[in-house]
Scaffold this motif. Structure first.
Motif, mmCIF file in Angstrom:
data_model
loop_
_atom_site.group_PDB
_atom_site.id
_atom_site.type_symbol
_atom_site.label_atom_id
_atom_site.label_comp_id
_atom_site.label_asym_id
_atom_site.label_seq_id
_atom_site.Cartn_x
_atom_site.Cartn_y
_atom_site.Cartn_z
ATOM 1 N N ALA A 84 3.315 2.965 8.173
ATOM 2 C CA ALA A 84 4.586 3.167 7.431
ATOM 3 C C ALA A 84 5.031 4.410 7.811
ATOM 4 C CB ALA A 84 3.939 3.432 6.015
ATOM 5 N N MET A 85 6.408 4.297 7.786
ATOM 6 C CA MET A 85 7.305 5.158 8.242
ATOM 7 C C MET A 85 7.516 6.599 7.322
ATOM 8 S SD MET A 85 8.948 5.138 11.030
ATOM 9 C CE MET A 85 9.907 6.692 10.815
ATOM 10 N N VAL A 86 7.632 7.530 7.866
ATOM 11 C CA VAL A 86 7.764 8.855 6.955
ATOM 12 C C VAL A 86 9.333 9.128 7.118
ATOM 13 C CG1 VAL A 86 7.025 11.159 6.917
ATOM 14 C CG2 VAL A 86 5.243 9.661 7.531
ATOM 15 N N GLU A 87 9.767 9.540 6.040
ATOM 16 C CA GLU A 87 11.216 10.199 5.903
ATOM 17 C C GLU A 87 11.035 11.715 6.118
ATOM 18 O OE1 GLU A 87 14.966 9.339 5.466
ATOM 19 O OE2 GLU A 87 14.185 7.869 4.423
ATOM 20 N N ARG A 110 0.889 -1.212 -0.045
ATOM 21 C CA ARG A 110 0.106 0.085 0.094
ATOM 22 C C ARG A 110 0.834 1.050 -0.076
ATOM 23 N NH1 ARG A 110 -5.352 0.086 3.947
ATOM 24 N NH2 ARG A 110 -6.181 -1.937 3.409
ATOM 25 N N SER A 111 1.982 1.100 0.705
ATOM 26 C CA SER A 111 2.544 2.504 1.072
ATOM 27 C C SER A 111 3.884 2.652 0.224
ATOM 28 C CB SER A 111 2.962 2.375 2.639
ATOM 29 O OG SER A 111 3.865 1.482 3.076
ATOM 30 N N GLY A 112 4.247 1.624 -0.264
ATOM 31 C CA GLY A 112 5.732 1.641 -0.923
ATOM 32 C C GLY A 112 6.873 1.839 -0.092
ATOM 33 N N GLN A 113 6.606 1.686 1.102
ATOM 34 C CA GLN A 113 7.638 1.877 2.260
ATOM 35 C C GLN A 113 7.932 0.523 3.065
ATOM 36 O OE1 GLN A 113 10.459 2.454 4.145
ATOM 37 N NE2 GLN A 113 9.634 4.683 3.995
ATOM 38 N N ALA A 114 9.232 0.057 2.862
ATOM 39 C CA ALA A 114 9.658 -1.109 3.387
ATOM 40 C C ALA A 114 9.762 -1.084 4.947
ATOM 41 C CB ALA A 114 10.828 -1.758 3.107
ATOM 42 N N HIS A 115 9.721 0.011 5.489
ATOM 43 C CA HIS A 115 9.986 0.425 7.053
ATOM 44 C C HIS A 115 8.767 0.781 7.764
ATOM 45 C CE1 HIS A 115 14.172 -0.015 5.776
ATOM 46 N NE2 HIS A 115 14.574 -0.691 6.940
ATOM 47 N N HIS A 167 17.205 13.553 14.653
ATOM 48 C CA HIS A 167 17.030 11.998 14.573
ATOM 49 C C HIS A 167 16.734 11.811 13.221
ATOM 50 C CE1 HIS A 167 15.667 11.376 19.159
ATOM 51 N NE2 HIS A 167 17.078 11.876 19.128
ATOM 52 N N ARG A 168 17.269 10.819 12.860
ATOM 53 C CA ARG A 168 17.271 10.277 11.641
ATOM 54 C C ARG A 168 17.347 8.643 11.556
ATOM 55 N NH1 ARG A 168 22.790 12.652 8.706
ATOM 56 N NH2 ARG A 168 24.282 10.924 9.858
ATOM 57 N N ARG A 169 17.140 8.029 10.174
ATOM 58 C CA ARG A 169 17.140 6.710 10.167
ATOM 59 C C ARG A 169 18.649 6.132 10.297
ATOM 60 N NH1 ARG A 169 15.991 3.487 4.412
ATOM 61 N NH2 ARG A 169 16.336 1.508 5.174
ATOM 62 N N ALA A 170 18.791 5.139 10.815
ATOM 63 C CA ALA A 170 20.121 4.448 11.325
ATOM 64 C C ALA A 170 20.363 3.585 10.267
ATOM 65 C CB ALA A 170 20.306 3.990 12.753
ATOM 66 N N PRO A 171 21.442 3.442 9.495
ATOM 67 C CA PRO A 171 21.756 2.435 8.507
ATOM 68 C C PRO A 171 21.356 0.733 8.971
ATOM 69 C CG PRO A 171 23.686 3.949 9.039
ATOM 70 C CD PRO A 171 22.682 4.351 10.147
ATOM 71 N N GLU A 172 21.315 0.723 10.050
ATOM 72 C CA GLU A 172 21.009 -0.628 10.515
ATOM 73 C C GLU A 172 19.448 -0.753 10.980
ATOM 74 O OE1 GLU A 172 22.619 1.162 14.147
ATOM 75 O OE2 GLU A 172 22.977 0.982 11.858
ATOM 76 N N TRP A 180 3.163 16.249 13.919
ATOM 77 C CA TRP A 180 3.058 16.592 12.450
ATOM 78 C C TRP A 180 4.548 16.348 11.636
ATOM 79 C CZ3 TRP A 180 6.709 19.811 10.951
ATOM 80 C CH2 TRP A 180 7.106 20.808 11.878
ATOM 81 N N ALA A 181 4.641 15.936 10.652
ATOM 82 C CA ALA A 181 5.938 15.664 9.800
ATOM 83 C C ALA A 181 5.559 16.353 8.318
ATOM 84 C CB ALA A 181 6.254 14.432 9.863
ATOM 85 N N PHE A 182 6.754 16.798 7.867
ATOM 86 C CA PHE A 182 6.826 17.223 6.242
ATOM 87 C C PHE A 182 7.845 16.332 5.775
ATOM 88 C CE2 PHE A 182 4.961 21.343 7.522
ATOM 89 C CZ PHE A 182 4.271 21.549 6.469
ATOM 90 N N ASP A 183 7.312 15.277 4.697
ATOM 91 C CA ASP A 183 8.148 14.444 4.204
ATOM 92 C C ASP A 183 9.219 14.991 3.322
ATOM 93 O OD1 ASP A 183 6.817 14.792 1.694
ATOM 94 O OD2 ASP A 183 5.760 12.758 1.827
ATOM 95 N N ALA A 184 9.900 14.419 2.821
ATOM 96 C CA ALA A 184 11.179 15.004 1.672
ATOM 97 C C ALA A 184 10.497 15.661 0.566
ATOM 98 C CB ALA A 184 12.149 13.839 1.282
ATOM 99 N N ARG A 185 9.451 15.296 0.014
ATOM 100 C CA ARG A 185 8.713 15.773 -0.966
ATOM 101 C C ARG A 185 7.673 16.895 -0.467
ATOM 102 N NH1 ARG A 185 8.315 10.459 -1.605
ATOM 103 N NH2 ARG A 185 5.969 10.347 -0.885
#
Length: 349
Positions: free
Chosen positions: A187-190, A111-116, A253-258, A303-308
């Motif tokens: 679904a996570m938001v970048e 649905r989301s296209g997001q793996a995390h 705070h941001r996504r960690a590589p692992e 709230w959050a604004f995503d990369a787009r």
């Protein structure tokens, strides 16, 4: 809606389903059904938690052990919490439930296209207008494969038996049979920028303004108090900006590589730059008014604004500080059990 099963998608639930999906789950469903942009997701309903706890209860007491504790027995609460959390995290999920959750995880990814995903606690007693459990139960961000999702699910259930959560319930005299845990899988938001906003001033109680706080990256840095956010105060009707405070946002705070979340230094070019444009502040003001009208009371909104540049809401709950002050008798203001508990255990509200 009708009876809720083990899994319920946001579009099928609302606040009326709080007993089955918890406060956070009910709010996310309510927002989704109101047409407000929310990252898609589903709720692992309280039926799954009740079945899981019933299995543990056949081995040794859980709820009765908590109810036997005195509110002032801090050592007893800590010992009980440590034992129960280990039991919950170590116990296996029924195979049928694990399979159903794994299937739902795959459907959400499509649905989301997001793996995390974010795995977020949603207790039946949280985010109510007369009691706030905010900050007492766990949330996990950037969770990857289904197996990790199942592990984080149990960890969320276990957080209902943290020392802070148990102490809060014992101080308020909440019966354990009234407490259950649903879990949101979303679904996570970048996030490019994220934060919180209030549809009345958190400092003065002024109902005519919207207060917005934000920083770079994930909103967990703001909620957890690890960064001093930028802050704006806008007229709720006019949109006039009366306060504009831009802080030195040294970390994000941001996504960690692992997987999971890491704290990173913000580059010098962005540290003192506002994390929001005035056009984005106007978007937030408009959605804040819309959400407040929908619920009929002042709101505390994540709230959050995503990369787009898309605005997404991650949560909305009743504002409790000023509403509690107004409801309390003037001659005998009531103590805040949550503030008391968090001060004891050294947490942040």
């Amino acid at each position: 809606m009708g009876p809720v099963g083990v899994i319920a998608w946001f579009e099928d639930i609302g606040l009326a389903d709080r007993a089955e999906v918890g406060g956070k789950g009910g709010s996310l469903g309510e927002l989704t059904r109101a047409g407000i942009a929310v990252p898609p997701g589903f709720v692992v309903c309280t039926r799954a938690f009740e079945q899981f706890i019933a299995t543990l209860e056949r081995e040794a007491p859980v709820r009765a052990r908590v109810e036997a504790l005195r509110p002032d027995d801090l050592e007893g609460i800590r010992a009980c919490a440590a034992t129960l959390r280990v039991r919950v995290c170590a116990a296996p999920l029924p195979a049928e439930l694990a399979a159903e959750l794994t299937s739902a995880h795959g459907a959400l990814r499509e649905r989301s296209g997001q793996a995390h995903v974010a795995v977020r606690s949603s207790a039946t007693t949280e985010d109510a207008s007369d009691a706030s459990f905010a900050g007492l139960q766990d949330t996990y961000l950037w969770v990857g494969d289904p197996q990790h999702m199942l592990e984080r699910l149990r960890a969320c259930w276990a957080s209902l038996y943290s020392a802070e959560s148990i102490s809060y319930r014992r101080h308020r005299g909440i019966a354990e049979r009234q407490v259950a845990m649903a879990v949101v899988v979303q679904a996570m938001v970048e996030s490019r920028a994220a934060g919180v906003m209030f549809t009345r001033s958190p400092t003065t109680g002024d109902r005519s303004v919207v207060t917005i706080e934000g920083a770079w990256g994930l909103g967990s840095a703001v909620v957890g108090g690890e960064v001093t956010p930028d802050r704006w105060v806008l007229g709720k009707i006019t949109g006039e900006i009366s306060v504009r405070e831009i802080s030195d946002k040294h970390v994000e705070h941001r996504r960690a590589p692992e997987g999971g979340v890491e704290t990173a230094e913000v580059d010098t070019t962005r540290r003192r730059e506002p994390c929001l444009l005035d056009t984005q502040l106007e978007q937030l003001r408009q959605v804040a008014r819309r959400v407040e009208r929908h619920y009929g009371c002042a709101q505390d909104i994540e709230w959050a604004f995503d990369a787009r540049g898309n605005l997404l809401l991650l949560q909305s709950r009743p504002e409790t500080v000023w509403s509690a002050k107004e409801a309390a008798p003037a001659a005998r203001p009531s103590a805040d059990p949550l503030a008391h508990v968090m001060s004891i255990f050294g947490g942040r509200r």
